[in-house]
Design a protein around this motif. Structure first.
Motif, PDB file in Angstrom:
ATOM      1  N   VAL A   1       4.384  15.578  -1.552  1.00 32.04           N
ATOM      2  CA  VAL A   1       4.915  14.235  -1.748  1.00 32.04           C
ATOM      3  C   VAL A   1       3.751  13.274  -1.930  1.00 32.04           C
ATOM      4  CG1 VAL A   1       6.238  12.347  -0.712  1.00 32.04           C
ATOM      5  CG2 VAL A   1       6.969  14.713  -0.358  1.00 32.04           C
ATOM      6  N   LEU A   2       3.796  12.472  -2.986  1.00 28.42           N
ATOM      7  CA  LEU A   2       2.814  11.420  -3.176  1.00 28.42           C
ATOM      8  C   LEU A   2       3.188  10.248  -2.283  1.00 28.42           C
ATOM      9  CD1 LEU A   2       2.577  11.471  -7.089  1.00 28.42           C
ATOM     10  CD2 LEU A   2       1.119  12.669  -5.440  1.00 28.42           C
ATOM     11  N   SER A   3       2.200   9.542  -1.782  1.00 27.97           N
ATOM     12  CA  SER A   3       2.493   8.431  -0.883  1.00 27.97           C
ATOM     13  C   SER A   3       1.405   7.380  -0.957  1.00 27.97           C
ATOM     14  CB  SER A   3       2.643   8.921   0.560  1.00 27.97           C
ATOM     15  OG  SER A   3       1.414   9.434   1.046  1.00 27.97           O
ATOM     16  N   ALA A   4       1.787   6.169  -0.621  1.00 22.37           N
ATOM     17  CA  ALA A   4       0.841   5.065  -0.485  1.00 22.37           C
ATOM     18  C   ALA A   4       1.479   4.030   0.421  1.00 22.37           C
ATOM     19  CB  ALA A   4       0.495   4.451  -1.838  1.00 22.37           C
ATOM     20  N   GLY A   5       0.658   3.333   1.159  1.00 17.04           N
ATOM     21  CA  GLY A   5       1.163   2.284   2.027  1.00 17.04           C
ATOM     22  C   GLY A   5       0.100   1.236   2.269  1.00 17.04           C
TER      23      GLY A   5
ATOM     24  N   SER B   1       2.143   6.578  -9.326  1.00 21.13           N
ATOM     25  CA  SER B   1       2.396   7.955  -9.756  1.00 21.13           C
ATOM     26  C   SER B   1       1.287   8.501 -10.635  1.00 21.13           C
ATOM     27  CB  SER B   1       3.718   8.034 -10.535  1.00 21.13           C
ATOM     28  OG  SER B   1       4.808   7.600  -9.761  1.00 21.13           O
ATOM     29  N   SER B   2       0.426   7.630 -11.159  1.00 19.92           N
ATOM     30  CA  SER B   2      -0.534   8.045 -12.180  1.00 19.92           C
ATOM     31  C   SER B   2      -1.986   8.034 -11.713  1.00 19.92           C
ATOM     32  CB  SER B   2      -0.407   7.134 -13.408  1.00 19.92           C
ATOM     33  OG  SER B   2      -0.780   5.798 -13.089  1.00 19.92           O
ATOM     34  N   VAL B   3      -2.229   7.623 -10.467  1.00 19.96           N
ATOM     35  CA  VAL B   3      -3.608   7.510  -9.988  1.00 19.96           C
ATOM     36  C   VAL B   3      -3.776   8.307  -8.699  1.00 19.96           C
ATOM     37  CG1 VAL B   3      -3.902   5.225 -11.033  1.00 19.96           C
ATOM     38  CG2 VAL B   3      -3.111   5.405  -8.651  1.00 19.96           C
ATOM     39  N   PRO B   4      -5.025   8.627  -8.330  1.00 18.54           N
ATOM     40  CA  PRO B   4      -5.265   9.287  -7.035  1.00 18.54           C
ATOM     41  C   PRO B   4      -4.757   8.426  -5.891  1.00 18.54           C
ATOM     42  CG  PRO B   4      -7.228   9.391  -8.426  1.00 18.54           C
ATOM     43  CD  PRO B   4      -6.262   8.473  -9.109  1.00 18.54           C
ATOM     44  N   GLN B   5      -4.382   9.071  -4.800  1.00 20.78           N
ATOM     45  CA  GLN B   5      -3.747   8.359  -3.707  1.00 20.78           C
ATOM     46  C   GLN B   5      -4.646   7.292  -3.096  1.00 20.78           C
ATOM     47  OE1 GLN B   5      -1.717  12.218  -1.991  1.00 20.78           O
ATOM     48  NE2 GLN B   5      -0.711  10.449  -1.130  1.00 20.78           N
ATOM     49  N   PHE B   6      -5.937   7.545  -2.968  1.00 21.34           N
ATOM     50  CA  PHE B   6      -6.829   6.537  -2.410  1.00 21.34           C
ATOM     51  C   PHE B   6      -6.863   5.300  -3.301  1.00 21.34           C
ATOM     52  CE2 PHE B   6     -11.065   4.589  -2.052  1.00 21.34           C
ATOM     53  CZ  PHE B   6     -11.038   4.218  -0.717  1.00 21.34           C
TER      54      PHE B   6
ATOM     55  N   GLY C   1      -4.520   4.368  -5.316  1.00 22.03           N
ATOM     56  CA  GLY C   1      -3.224   3.734  -5.208  1.00 22.03           C
ATOM     57  C   GLY C   1      -3.101   2.870  -3.971  1.00 22.03           C
ATOM     58  N   ARG C   2      -3.608   3.365  -2.854  1.00 23.56           N
ATOM     59  CA  ARG C   2      -3.536   2.581  -1.619  1.00 23.56           C
ATOM     60  C   ARG C   2      -4.321   1.280  -1.742  1.00 23.56           C
ATOM     61  NH1 ARG C   2      -3.933   7.801   0.808  1.00 23.56           N
ATOM     62  NH2 ARG C   2      -6.188   7.580   1.058  1.00 23.56           N
ATOM     63  N   GLN C   3      -5.504   1.358  -2.342  1.00 22.36           N
ATOM     64  CA  GLN C   3      -6.303   0.149  -2.531  1.00 22.36           C
ATOM     65  C   GLN C   3      -5.583  -0.848  -3.438  1.00 22.36           C
ATOM     66  OE1 GLN C   3     -10.090   1.902  -3.914  1.00 22.36           O
ATOM     67  NE2 GLN C   3     -11.010   1.071  -2.050  1.00 22.36           N
ATOM     68  N   ALA C   4      -4.998  -0.333  -4.514  1.00 21.88           N
ATOM     69  CA  ALA C   4      -4.298  -1.212  -5.455  1.00 21.88           C
ATOM     70  C   ALA C   4      -3.075  -1.851  -4.812  1.00 21.88           C
ATOM     71  CB  ALA C   4      -3.891  -0.426  -6.697  1.00 21.88           C
ATOM     72  N   LEU C   5      -2.361  -1.081  -3.998  1.00 25.53           N
ATOM     73  CA  LEU C   5      -1.179  -1.616  -3.338  1.00 25.53           C
ATOM     74  C   LEU C   5      -1.558  -2.726  -2.367  1.00 25.53           C
ATOM     75  CD1 LEU C   5       1.867  -1.385  -3.004  1.00 25.53           C
ATOM     76  CD2 LEU C   5       1.491   0.378  -1.261  1.00 25.53           C
ATOM     77  N   GLU C   6      -2.631  -2.534  -1.626  1.00 28.52           N
ATOM     78  CA  GLU C   6      -3.077  -3.583  -0.714  1.00 28.52           C
ATOM     79  C   GLU C   6      -3.464  -4.843  -1.484  1.00 28.52           C
ATOM     80  OE1 GLU C   6      -6.346  -4.322   2.865  1.00 28.52           O
ATOM     81  OE2 GLU C   6      -5.991  -2.311   2.078  1.00 28.52           O
TER      82      GLU C   6
ATOM     83  N   THR D   1       4.348  -5.611   4.282  1.00 25.23           N
ATOM     84  CA  THR D   1       4.082  -4.172   4.330  1.00 25.23           C
ATOM     85  C   THR D   1       4.993  -3.455   3.348  1.00 25.23           C
ATOM     86  OG1 THR D   1       3.389  -4.232   6.639  1.00 25.23           O
ATOM     87  CG2 THR D   1       4.089  -2.112   5.787  1.00 25.23           C
ATOM     88  N   LEU D   2       4.419  -2.491   2.632  1.00 27.59           N
ATOM     89  CA  LEU D   2       5.185  -1.683   1.685  1.00 27.59           C
ATOM     90  C   LEU D   2       4.680  -0.248   1.737  1.00 27.59           C
ATOM     91  CD1 LEU D   2       7.294  -1.593  -0.648  1.00 27.59           C
ATOM     92  CD2 LEU D   2       5.401  -2.052  -2.221  1.00 27.59           C
ATOM     93  N   VAL D   3       5.609   0.688   1.841  1.00 33.93           N
ATOM     94  CA  VAL D   3       5.298   2.121   1.771  1.00 33.93           C
ATOM     95  C   VAL D   3       6.081   2.721   0.623  1.00 33.93           C
ATOM     96  CG1 VAL D   3       5.727   4.347   2.906  1.00 33.93           C
ATOM     97  CG2 VAL D   3       4.593   2.502   4.155  1.00 33.93           C
ATOM     98  N   TRP D   4       5.401   3.545  -0.167  1.00 33.29           N
ATOM     99  CA  TRP D   4       5.989   4.234  -1.322  1.00 33.29           C
ATOM    100  C   TRP D   4       5.846   5.738  -1.135  1.00 33.29           C
ATOM    101  CZ3 TRP D   4       2.913   7.222  -4.741  1.00 33.29           C
ATOM    102  CH2 TRP D   4       3.549   7.664  -5.915  1.00 33.29           C
ATOM    103  N   LEU D   5       6.938   6.477  -1.368  1.00 36.99           N
ATOM    104  CA  LEU D   5       6.939   7.938  -1.322  1.00 36.99           C
ATOM    105  C   LEU D   5       7.573   8.455  -2.603  1.00 36.99           C
ATOM    106  CD1 LEU D   5       8.498   8.381   2.250  1.00 36.99           C
ATOM    107  CD2 LEU D   5       6.065   8.360   1.704  1.00 36.99           C
ATOM    108  N   HIS D   6       7.049   9.581  -3.101  1.00 39.12           N
ATOM    109  CA  HIS D   6       7.623  10.140  -4.323  1.00 39.12           C
ATOM    110  C   HIS D   6       7.430  11.654  -4.356  1.00 39.12           C
ATOM    111  CE1 HIS D   6       8.926  10.607  -8.442  1.00 39.12           C
ATOM    112  NE2 HIS D   6       7.745  11.110  -8.781  1.00 39.12           N
ATOM    113  N   HIS D   7       8.539  12.352  -4.468  1.00 44.06           N
ATOM    114  CA  HIS D   7       8.514  13.803  -4.673  1.00 44.06           C
ATOM    115  C   HIS D   7       8.808  14.045  -6.148  1.00 44.06           C
ATOM    116  CE1 HIS D   7      10.397  18.007  -3.892  1.00 44.06           C
ATOM    117  NE2 HIS D   7       9.110  18.101  -4.154  1.00 44.06           N
ATOM    118  N   GLY D   8       7.810  14.552  -6.870  1.00 43.15           N
ATOM    119  CA  GLY D   8       7.889  14.576  -8.322  1.00 43.15           C
ATOM    120  C   GLY D   8       8.879  15.566  -8.911  1.00 43.15           C
ATOM    121  N   SER D   9       9.287  16.597  -8.166  1.00 44.71           N
ATOM    122  CA  SER D   9      10.206  17.573  -8.776  1.00 44.71           C
ATOM    123  C   SER D   9      11.109  18.169  -7.701  1.00 44.71           C
ATOM    124  CB  SER D   9       9.396  18.698  -9.441  1.00 44.71           C
ATOM    125  OG  SER D   9       8.556  19.354  -8.530  1.00 44.71           O
TER     126      SER D   9
END
Length: 243
Positions: A3-7, A206-211, A213-218, A235-243
């Protein structure tokens, strides 16, 4: 299960101006069997709500993540989540009066067998079918009897306000947010995702490395334009299971 994630959690200008810490907290814990995420919003009226939010997010996530191989039903999941909350309550009671640690709770469990949503108080959760954004599950905030009030895990009747539901696996994308973020990431009456904000966030994360993504989200949550909308913590948390 991958699962991809960012918060991210960003201190609101009202707290920055008063020299107060961010009273939001989040936690994301992954294992071979799935992922657990929590978002907690500490009450501005409670003196140690930042500690309460942090302890609740960490305690619930870590307890549930340690046991994800077991099948989840609404009945047994309720007791497991309630047990995790009670454990945090007992830990905090040793530090001081529980009313000093008021916080709400939004949570999601994702496994191969399906998803579980749990919610206590305000905040907002969206579960999305990424193939059809009109196919959306919403867990709405539960507000109190009076304006600007809600329910906290530290109150005596907290179990009566803990909501738990099993959700089909087609909802593979999740957003969990506190009220501050919901002020620009959600529509209300009825509650729906603000696609102009959340869909670009989803596409980018969904298109960038998780680290990255976290920086961009902040950075997105700390954008001056969001501060003009709300002075609250965000605060925002995103989760994604791609398939």
């Amino acid at each position: 299960m991958q699962v991809l994630s960012a918060g991210a959690a960003v201190t609101g200008t009202s707290h920055v101006d008063n020299g107060q810490p961010c009273q939001d907290a989040f936690e994301i814990v992954t294992s071979f069997y799935g992922v657990v995420a929590c978002v907690c919003d500490g009450a501005g009226s409670a003196t140690r709500s930042d500690e309460g939010a942090r302890a609740l997010a960490q305690g619930v996530c870590r307890t549930l993540a340690a046991d994800l191989e077991r099948s989840l039903t609404e009945a047994n999941a309720f007791e497991r989540i309630a047990g995790a909350i009670q454990s945090v309550r007992e830990q905090l009671a040793n530090r001081g009066p529980l009313e000093d640690f008021h916080s709400t709770l939004c949570g999601v469990v994702m496994t191969r067998r399906g998803n579980l949503v749990f919610h206590l108080g305000d905040g907002l959760i969206f579960g999305l079918n990424p193939d059809d954004w009109d196919d959306c599950l919403v867990s709405e905030p539960e507000n109190g009897e009076f304006a600007e009030t809600t329910y906290f895990f530290t109150l005596p009747g907290w179990r009566q306000h803990l909501r738990v539901q099993c959700v089909p696996p087609r909802f593979r994308t999740w957003f969990l947010m506190t009220d501050g973020t919901a002020s620009f990431a959600a529509r209300n009456q009825p509650y729906r995702p603000e696609r102009g904000f959340l869909q670009p966030v989803h596409n980018y994360l969904s298109s960038v490395p998780q680290f990255t993504g976290r920086q961009a989200l902040e950075g997105t949550l700390a954008d001056p334009r969001t501060h003009r909308i709300t002075a609250d913590d965000k605060t925002l948390v995103w989760l994604h299971h791609g398939s």
